[in-house]
Each structure stands twice: as structure tokens, then as C-alpha cells.
Scaffold this motif. Sequence first.
Motif, PDB file in Angstrom:
ATOM      1  N   ARG A 181     -15.493  16.902 -26.758  1.00  0.00           N
ATOM      2  CA  ARG A 181     -14.623  15.915 -26.111  1.00  0.00           C
ATOM      3  C   ARG A 181     -14.804  15.906 -24.593  1.00  0.00           C
ATOM      4  NH1 ARG A 181     -11.543  17.867 -30.494  1.00  0.00           N
ATOM      5  NH2 ARG A 181     -10.707  16.218 -31.825  1.00  0.00           N
ATOM      6  N   MET A 182     -15.157  17.057 -24.008  1.00  0.00           N
ATOM      7  CA  MET A 182     -15.314  17.120 -22.553  1.00  0.00           C
ATOM      8  C   MET A 182     -16.739  16.811 -22.101  1.00  0.00           C
ATOM      9  SD  MET A 182     -12.330  17.671 -21.429  1.00  0.00           S
ATOM     10  CE  MET A 182     -11.484  16.966 -22.849  1.00  0.00           C
ATOM     11  N   GLY A 225     -18.367  23.676 -29.377  1.00  0.00           N
ATOM     12  CA  GLY A 225     -17.302  24.645 -29.155  1.00  0.00           C
ATOM     13  C   GLY A 225     -15.918  24.116 -29.501  1.00  0.00           C
ATOM     14  N   TRP A 226     -14.937  24.780 -28.933  1.00  0.00           N
ATOM     15  CA  TRP A 226     -13.538  24.475 -29.213  1.00  0.00           C
ATOM     16  C   TRP A 226     -13.205  22.987 -29.084  1.00  0.00           C
ATOM     17  CZ3 TRP A 226     -10.001  27.126 -31.588  1.00  0.00           C
ATOM     18  CH2 TRP A 226     -10.024  28.531 -31.571  1.00  0.00           C
ATOM     19  N   CYS A 227     -13.712  22.340 -28.047  1.00  0.00           N
ATOM     20  CA  CYS A 227     -13.275  20.948 -27.801  1.00  0.00           C
ATOM     21  C   CYS A 227     -14.075  19.961 -28.626  1.00  0.00           C
ATOM     22  CB  CYS A 227     -13.315  20.595 -26.325  1.00  0.00           C
ATOM     23  SG  CYS A 227     -14.892  19.934 -25.747  1.00  0.00           S
ATOM     24  N   GLN A 228     -15.099  20.451 -29.367  1.00  0.00           N
ATOM     25  CA  GLN A 228     -15.912  19.574 -30.223  1.00  0.00           C
ATOM     26  C   GLN A 228     -16.532  18.415 -29.438  1.00  0.00           C
ATOM     27  OE1 GLN A 228     -16.231  20.036 -34.003  1.00  0.00           O
ATOM     28  NE2 GLN A 228     -16.083  21.922 -32.838  1.00  0.00           N
TER      29      GLN A 228
END
Lengths: 387, 470, 89
Positions: free
Chosen positions: B428-429, B423-426
Amino acid sequence: MPSGQNYDAIVIGAGVVGACCAHYLAEAGLCVGVVDRGSVAAGTTGAGEGNILVSDKEPGAELDLALLSQRLWTELIDVIGSACELEAKGGIAVGYDPSTFEHLQQFAAKQRDSGVIATEVTGGDLLALEPHLNPEVAGAIYYPQDMQTQPMLAAAHLIARGVRVGRITLHTNTDVVGIRQGDGGAVTGVETARETLWAPIVVNAAGTWGGQIAAMAGVEVPILPRRGFILVTEPLPTTVHRKVYSAQYVANVASDEASLQTAAVVEGTESGTILIGASRERVGFDRTRDWSIVSTLAAQALQLFPVLEKVALMRTYGGFRPYCPDHMPVIGPDARVPGLLHACGHEGAGVGLAAATGHVIAQSVMGQTTSIDLQPFAAERFGALHV
Amino acid sequence: MTELAAECDVLVIGAGAAGLSAAYEAAADGNRVVVIDANARPGGQYHRRGVKDPPYFPAGTTDAQRWANIATYMGWQAYAADLDGDLVVVRLRGDERHRNDLHAVSTRVLVVATGAVDRQLAIPGWQRPGVMAGGGAQSLIKGSGVLPGRRTLVTGTGPFLLAVTAAIVQAGGEVAAVIEANQPRRLIRHAAQLMPTGLMKSGEALKFAAILARHRIPYLTGHRVTEIHGAEDDAAVASAVVHRVDEQWRPIEGSARTFEVDCVTLGFGFTAQLDLLMQLDCEAVQSADGGLAVCVDDNQMTSVPRVLAAGETTGVGGVDLAAVEGRIAGIQACHLLRTDGQRTQPDSKVMTGLYRRRGHLRRFAKALALSFPTPTAWVAEQTGDTMVCRCEEVSLTTVLEARDDLGATDARAIKLLTRAGMGWCQGRMCSYTVEGLCPGPTSVASQKAAANRPIGVPIPLGAVAKQGRA
Amino acid sequence: MSDPLCTVVIDGRPVQVSPGMSVAAAMMSTGLRAWRTTRHGQAPRGLFCGIGACFDCLVMLNGEPNVRACLVTVEPGDAITTQGGATND
């Protein structure tokens, strides 16, 4: 009895082609071992768009295979359910100007004779099919048989189903290091980094690495990588309804050029992202990124869908299509090595052709007449050709 | 936005302690140095400044002539780096108001000092409004003077929890308790390594202890937040459940207690931001905290020629280490740019001092990492509807099915089969959570694959298309 | 001495905020904790990582969707709009 596990058949490669082979072999009643050097669907299957197309194929053996595969995929949906996101969305081949549109029309006419449904659409009809398409294009051919699936899920679920019913055993992270051969060169199993797996039938569904597997059995199958990049946008509400591509795409698919070719292929996905392809170039296994490809693909996609101007590009991914010099896959028994069958070299059409490939491989193993004549796909067709 | 240079001698990515220290040293020979940073003001995460605060300069960087050689461009984010012959090309995107502004800078030497982000683990309710990364809460206070909530529970592990707590109470906020998952006795095991630098840092520890005492804030060690609740489904935080935990952070039955709070901060160490370095295919290793770090030699050079790294990218170690590494990287950048005839060795006395200090700080960072480990086996034992991937809203059940039923053996396969990390954060979270859910120990190859983001920040297709025509 | 405030418009409502703060901080200073809903669960999201990495705090700024509220500083007259689903058309 030698140590190690025994199977009726071993499939090398847990991509979508290997998964379909294993599925149909298991359906035929065989106990199947599936071996992959990585995870499920980690190779070209995991780097593709999930196309199940008839529209980009010229009349001939490959189109016949594609049409069979298209029917079989719709049956497979009953087997694995909606998990693989199979969508009969249809494809649209776009001609920007009257001359390319005319070229498309001639191509479609030939395809119709082989059983492809292809409808000419222009003006308001075209915009009704694809509301955000550039209204200035001359016309398009609509191919309702074209479909899309999420190929990783399809492969994983087909294998998982076989595992559940006790017909398939999956060996992931298992490198095949050799093919065991007995009297007269007949295969008896595969040697992995860990153990020997025994079976009188070995199916080479190793995709881009199919040539190396064949070499382990002492035969040559010329499979080379053709690199491709795909751009992925941010998730959007449905903007692109079908698989939409420019006429140039069909020419590129069949091309022998080694240098970079790009032609816009734009499609939405169930997750909301839009996939933008397709580039083709022969550069070996080089993963180096070239920003000019990204720019060109973006520009070509905007020519088809100006509405995407402000939409953000989120990531890119790349992979290697396994191709043979004549752009036809290698499918069926290898006359040179008893018990060895090939199911590889599908280039960019592996997902689409997977179902039919698995089907005919199983027919062949069971000694049945295959639904499609496999002669044009025989590994020996390359003769003495050296890679 | 300001017109950017198309080429420079040294390009520094990141205007924190490491980046600005590197830039200052790199400018010594009159080199043209460019610093870019995604934030509005220099300082990085640690020295984040508000609009009315005096601007940040690293200690001792007082030579105005040097600063005159350094052009700092704020609000630009580097999204890609590639080699081009003897140059490194870094592609930049303008800030959130100028997303169509794309720019490429060719540099002879690149210094990557992109810092780190809070490392996260999925916990039931962590997607509720009112749950924040510890570093995010601190940034909100330092940068904008706004509190993350009225009453906050500070949770996770590591000394950084105390820094977050201090930031909140000093800004007038209330901290209900500090929930530290590890036991302080681990510190004692690593006391020898902690000693020399620990003494130097003890002043900071005493300051934090005084803050906790003055505000009567409980500091619960060996405790972990296990559930975050709201008034209803998806509602903002109203309370959090905390359990006493064993060494593997598994909750001990019967030890639950509930805190009524409207904010919970989470932080389980940090993840270095390695996008550019992975795009350049720099070698990387797993550092003591289990995270990925880029490999550097004595002079902060990565495995790729003319690409240097400093600060958290080489292993999470805090602001003092970042500043020292930045200085060494800047000195090395100068050295690389001297032609053979002019090439002189850097002042050996200065270098020896810097190397020694860096050695102390690295040993200290390693001992801290070993004292505050972040086990992950407990993650899989949580309730199945725990959201693993916040962007694509992928549940723990879905991820475990991919692992157990669909043959996914690594984080990449889980991503392809579940969309966790797409998703958006690729990723990272969620990547640390997903890696923790994979069978067996996490390999460097898997971590590198997860950290390989071909595009570091979303860029509009229209701008990308125009770039080709330029 | 109090700082001069600037006016921004949040979902049509004029609000006084301090110049120099982030759009996310401006919204939080007015008591907002969430300003976006997710595509699948329509769940509310606000500020999480606070430093531009998580993309949870996406907001519509002056008609442009998907702006990271934590990374952008308020300017007088900004129209800030909460956004839902995948993006705003």
C-alpha cells in the motif's frame, strides 16, 4: 539469410525449468534465446514454495531424477551464490498416529534402497529437530536431503548470469505464436508476436502452457493445470525450522482425484514468513477463491504447529501446477518433431526437478548419453491419448 | 463486541461521506442497512471526529426513521468479499483488541465506500520517525487532538497540502513552509474545467490563503523535498532539504535550502482502497491522477451485479463528490431491492440534479488531477540506499537491479524478486513508487495485480481455522 | 474545566492521557516518536500513514504484539509496550 535473431537453441519459458535448461545449454557452449510471454519467473515458478524434495517421491524414474537434481542444485549454489536463498533445511514427514507412522516407515524403507537418506525420529529427538511441533504426533521420518530455494531468484539469477557472459538473450513480454518447421518437420525457430527467432533446437519449458506450445509444432502433450493455494503468515522469528508435512501429503501428490485435497505442509522462509500449503484440485484455470480451503489449510497447519494459533495470516496466493495424467514430467527430445525437446509437466516438483531437467536436456542436445534414462519421460508415452 | 447481523439487504463498507450518504438513501424503503467501518467513530477521513465532537451525519440526512433502519458497526474491518449465488458475502474482522472475532455478513446489495489513503513516493529519509502522511497528520489532529510535531514542513502536491497546513495551525502547531512540487500555472491550463465548481470552492481557497498569510507561512510552488535528515542513521527527523524542481520534478542544481523541522508530511495525491472490489474482480480503469479506480455506470454500479461503489473508490474526487455518489448509490440500492411489481423509477428531478452535480464535481476533480500531476521518473535518480519498501526494507538499488539485471519487467516481478510490497502493508505504501520504476507506462493490469490483496487485513490462523468448523 | 484523564502504562511508566485518543496519539502526546524497530535494520518506526494502512505503528498492547496503534483507542489501565524485530515472543 532470413531476418530475425539466430540462436543455437531457443528455450520457451523463463521459469525455473527454462532457466535451468538455458543455463546448462549455455554452459555447453551454445548461444541461447529465452522467450517468455511475461516477466522472468512469472508463472508457476512465481507461485510456488521453492521445494527441492526427494522425500515425497516413490522409488522410480522420478526419484532418480530428484536425487540427481538435489546434487546439481548444491552445485548451482556455487554458480549463482547465496542470492537464491538455497537452504539445505531437511524435510520432516509426520505421522499423527501409529498406523500412519508405520506407513511412513515402510515408504521410507523403499526410498532408502534408491539412495534416499531417511531417518526415523520420535519423541525428544523429533522435538530437538522441530521444537514447536505438536508433541503428540506418533513419529516422523527426517529427510536431510530436502532443500528449499527462492525459485524466482534462482531462475532470474541463472538467466542473468548467462546474459552477463553473453550466452543468453532474454526476450520477456514476448508471446510465442508459432513454431517454425522446415524439411521433415524439423524446427527452425519460433514465431513471436514481434519477430521470428531462428534456431535448430527449441526447448518447450512453458510449464502449464506446454501443451499449447507442443500443439504449435503439431504434436500432443497432455498437460493440465492442477490448482493450489498457499497461505502466508506475518513475519516471525524462526519458528518452523524445516519443511514439515503430514503423511497425507505424499498420498495427495500421487493422487488422481480431481476434487479438492489438502494436507498440511508448513515451512519457514528466510524472510520470516511461514508458508502453509498444500491444496490440489483440478478446476481448469479458475482463480476463484474458496474460503473453505483457507480454513482447512489453517486448521491442518495448527494440528502440526499449535504454536501458530495467534499468528496472523497475511495473504494467500495461488497458482497452477502443470501435470500429466501419469504425474510424470515430459523431458527430452520429441521423436515426432526433430529439434523439439520438452521440459515441462513437472506438476508441483518443477523447482526440485529443474536442475536435473536442464542438465539432461543439455546432454541430449549435445548428443551425449544422458545421466538418467529419458524413456519414462518421453512425450510419446501417452500414445494416442487425447486430452 | 456488539453482535452483528448475519444478513442484510444493503451492506455499506465505510462510514465516511459516501458510505453514510448511501446508507441513508438505501434505508428509504425500510431496507435493513448495515454500515461497517474500521474506525472508532463515523466520519471517514474528511469528517473525522474526536471523542468529544458531535457525531457525524451527512448534510440533510435528518429523518430519524431512516437512521433507525441503519445499524452502524464501528471497529470492524472487511478483509474479504466473495459472491455466493445472488448474495455477496463480506468477511469482517474485529478491531485491534478483538482480532479473533471473525464474522461474515451476506448481503443482497453491497456498497463499497472505502475511501483512499495518501499516495506516497520513496524519498531519502522518508522512513524516519517524524515523517508522516499528510492525511495521517490530519487524522491525528482531528481524531485525537495531538500535533504530529512542533514544527512541520508540509510537502507533496495538491490542494490537500493546504488542508493539512490549516489543521496544524488551527491546532496550535507551527508550519515551516508548504512545499508544492507543481507550478500553479498548470491550474490556468485547466481553468475552464475548474471554473463552475471552482467558484463554489473559492471560499475554501480564500480561507486557506488567509491562514497562510496570517501565520506568514511560505508557499513554495515548483519545489520538492529531496532529502530528510536526522541527527544520525535512523534518527528522527531534524531537517529536510528542499530543491526547486523542473516540470518532471527533477531537482535544479544549486537551489537547495534546508528547513530545521521535527516533522515532515508527505502526500502525492491519494490511492483508492480497492481491496474488496478487486477481490470481486470488478472492472477498473486508470483515472486522471494515474491511480486505479473502479468502473461504475451512471448509477454507481460496478461490473459485478449488486456491487456498487461510491466516493474515492471510483476515482479520487474529494468529499463533496463522495457524498453525491453515495446518495446515488443508495438510491440505486433501493431500486435494485424493489420487486418487479413495486419497481418505480427514482424521482427524475432529484436524479437529474444529482447527476448534474456529480458531473460538475467529476470534471473539477479531473482538472485538479491534471493540474497537480505526480511524475515519477525522478524517483530512480535518487541515492541508491533510498528505501523503496518500508516493510521489507528494500532499497532502490535492489529494485533497479531486479529491473535492469534480473529481467523484471513489471511490478509483480519486482515484488517476487525483491520482496518490495510483500510486507505488512501489502504494497500500500510502495506500489506507486515501484510502478513508477518499471519500464514503460503503467498498465491497468499491473495496477490491478498490485491492488489485488486476497486478505485485506491480517487475521489470526486460529480464528481462520475455527471459521471452517462454524 | 479540564477533561478527566486516564492512566495507561507505557513501557512500565504510568502516563496520564486523554480518553478517546488513539494509542499512537497517546504515545506521541508523551513525546514518543517511535515505538517499534524493524526486523532487518532494527530501525525505529512510529506513526506514518495514521489510518491503518502502513502497519509501521505496530505496538504491543496488553501482551498482544503487532497492534496498529493508530486504529485503537486507549482504555484506562492499558499496558503499552514498544516492540522490536519481527514480533515479540
